[in-house]
Enzyme design. Structure first.
Site, PDB file in Angstrom:
ATOM      1  N   ARG A 191       0.828  -1.217   0.000  1.00 38.29           N
ATOM      2  CA  ARG A 191       0.000   0.000   0.000  1.00 38.29           C
ATOM      3  C   ARG A 191       0.847   1.244   0.000  1.00 38.29           C
ATOM      4  O   ARG A 191       1.871   1.287   0.671  1.00 38.29           O
ATOM      5  CB  ARG A 191      -0.843   0.058   1.279  1.00 38.29           C
ATOM      6  CG  ARG A 191      -2.000  -0.824   1.287  1.00 38.29           C
ATOM      7  CD  ARG A 191      -2.933  -0.434   2.434  1.00 38.29           C
ATOM      8  NE  ARG A 191      -3.671  -1.628   2.788  1.00 38.29           N
ATOM      9  CZ  ARG A 191      -3.494  -2.309   3.892  1.00 38.29           C
ATOM     10  NH1 ARG A 191      -2.629  -1.883   4.801  1.00 38.29           N
ATOM     11  NH2 ARG A 191      -4.194  -3.395   4.103  1.00 38.29           N
ATOM     12  N   ASP A 242      -7.719 -19.729   4.175  1.00 38.83           N
ATOM     13  CA  ASP A 242      -7.967 -18.954   5.390  1.00 38.83           C
ATOM     14  C   ASP A 242      -9.289 -19.429   5.988  1.00 38.83           C
ATOM     15  O   ASP A 242     -10.070 -20.121   5.323  1.00 38.83           O
ATOM     16  CB  ASP A 242      -8.061 -17.459   5.053  1.00 38.83           C
ATOM     17  CG  ASP A 242      -6.682 -16.870   4.755  1.00 38.83           C
ATOM     18  OD1 ASP A 242      -5.698 -17.377   5.320  1.00 38.83           O
ATOM     19  OD2 ASP A 242      -6.599 -15.928   3.962  1.00 38.83           O
TER      20      ASP A 242
END
Ligand code: UDP
Length: 373
Positions: free
Chosen positions: A176, A351
């Site tokens: 990011r 996940d």
């Protein structure tokens, strides 16, 4: 007519979700679990009022609103946001790779544009599309970050060179150009208040569970009990490793109860990204739940090779293993009464939210089949 509609082998998140849903829909289920507790790897042990993640830290995160709401019916979640710290030879950096990381690492980087230019310069060394984890990492964040924050950690974690690992593993991490240390991009995230056991116990509340029972040691006996089997263990072991074992990574945990400090590292997760420190991370469990109790509990996580008979944690989804898995999958497809699922049954680096989605899809299919018959 057999005694149970479903025998569910393994009381982890996948098996427990299936047991809960199938029971709710009128099926009779028996869950068998070889460990002496339910919950699989999300199981927590209470030590001095702290929920200790016994089999590695689990942070629930998802972008799927339905799944978030689904989980919240079993337990309220706190507002924990995962923001790990990386320790590279005593230099501390924020993760995931973001403006905090870039400005600390490069003194001449002040703005997102500076950071982008720096990474662009560094990735020019690559002349082609990334073919492996090393090239993928350099193409995402440049060589400096690769050397300090990725290479050592990844090679310890997976026990092989970054050049020999599939690129997708590193794509799990966000990059990011904002000052945002949230490790996940998902809309929803948190830790169940009171611990993960609350969720599993609620799921299994009305289900018969047999602990300390290894299905594979008593197949015939258990097969006789149910019309269908949901198998959440290792698919290669189910078939007696007939094509050879799939590869997994295992983990060893060293937990220490500290009485003379209430705050050991100031964060739930600190990664050690050099290649000298043998562990990959230290978890300080109390910070997952903003617990202000006296003392603390920390766990050092050591990745290790997996050998037959040991706990398998991570499937190694490289090309060689995926091909081998496909051979087992062909066998599995021929089964009319056995369903394989979960991280080990499907040999996938899932996940938790993906585990639930998969379990709910299976339930839907099963209920449809049931209606047809
Ligand atoms: N990773 C890294 N440095 C870090 C943390 C992660 O290079 O400090 C890489 C590493 O290759 C790892 C992958 O990112 O296997 C995925 O990390 P994640 O934290 O998602 O793994 P998990 O929590 O499932 O073990």
């Amino acid at each position: 007519m057999k005694e149970y509609d479903y025998l569910i082998v393994g009381a982890g998140l996948y098996g427990s979700t299936l047991a809960y849903e199938l029971t709710k829909n009128g099926a009779k289920c028996l869950v068998i679990e070889k460990r002496n507790h339910v919950g699989g790897n999300i199981y927590c042990e209470q030590i001095n009022n702290i929920n200790v993640h016994k089999y590695g830290a689990h942070i629930f995160h998802t972008s799927n609103k339905k799944i978030w709401e689904y989980m919240n019916q079993f337990c309220e979640f706190n507002n924990y946001i995962n923001a790990p710290i990386a320790n590279y030879k005593n230099e501390l950096y924020n993760l995931p790779f973001n403006m905090n990381t870039f400005t600390k690492l490069w003194s001449d980087v002040l703005t997102p544009n500076d950071a982008k230019n720096k990474i662009e310069d560094q990735k020019n060394e690559l002349k082609k599309e990334p073919q492996n984890l090393e090239e993928q990492a350099i193409s995402l964040v440049g060589r400096d970050i690769y050397e300090k924050l990725i290479k050592g950690y990844t090679e310890k974690q997976w026990g092989r060179e970054c050049k020999a690992l599939p690129a997708f593993i590193i794509k799990r991490l966000p990059v990011r150009f904002t000052f945002d240390n949230n490790y996940f991009n998902d809309n929803y995230q948190g830790i169940p208040i009171g611990g993960y056991n609350k969720i599993i116990n609620k799921m299994l509340e009305n289900v018969e569970v047999l602990l300390n029972n290894d299905y594979l040691k008593n197949r015939a006996k258990f097969n006789d009990k149910a019309n269908k089997i949901i198998y959440t263990g290792m698919i290669d072991e189910y078939y007696d490793f007939c094509y050879g074992p799939l590869e997994y990574r295992s983990l060893k945990f060293e937990t220490e109860v500290l009485k003379d400090t209430d705050n050991y590292q100031g964060n739930a997760v600190v990664n050690y990204t050099d290649n000298q420190t043998k562990y990959t991370r230290i978890i300080e469990h109390k910070h997952f739940e903003f617990n202000e109790c006296k003392g603390t509990v920390i766990t050092k996580e050591y990745p290790s090779d997996w050998k037959i008979g040991e706990e398998a944690y991570y499937p190694i989804n490289d090309e060689k293993n995926n091909q081998l898995y496909n051979k087992y999958l062909e066998l599995a497809k021929k089964e009319s009464k056995v369903i394989f699922g979960g991280r080990l049954g499907n040999y996938k680096y899932y996940d938790m939210d993906k585990v639930i989605i998969e379990a709910l899809n299976v339930v839907e299919r099963e209920l449809e089949d049931d209606q047809k018959n």
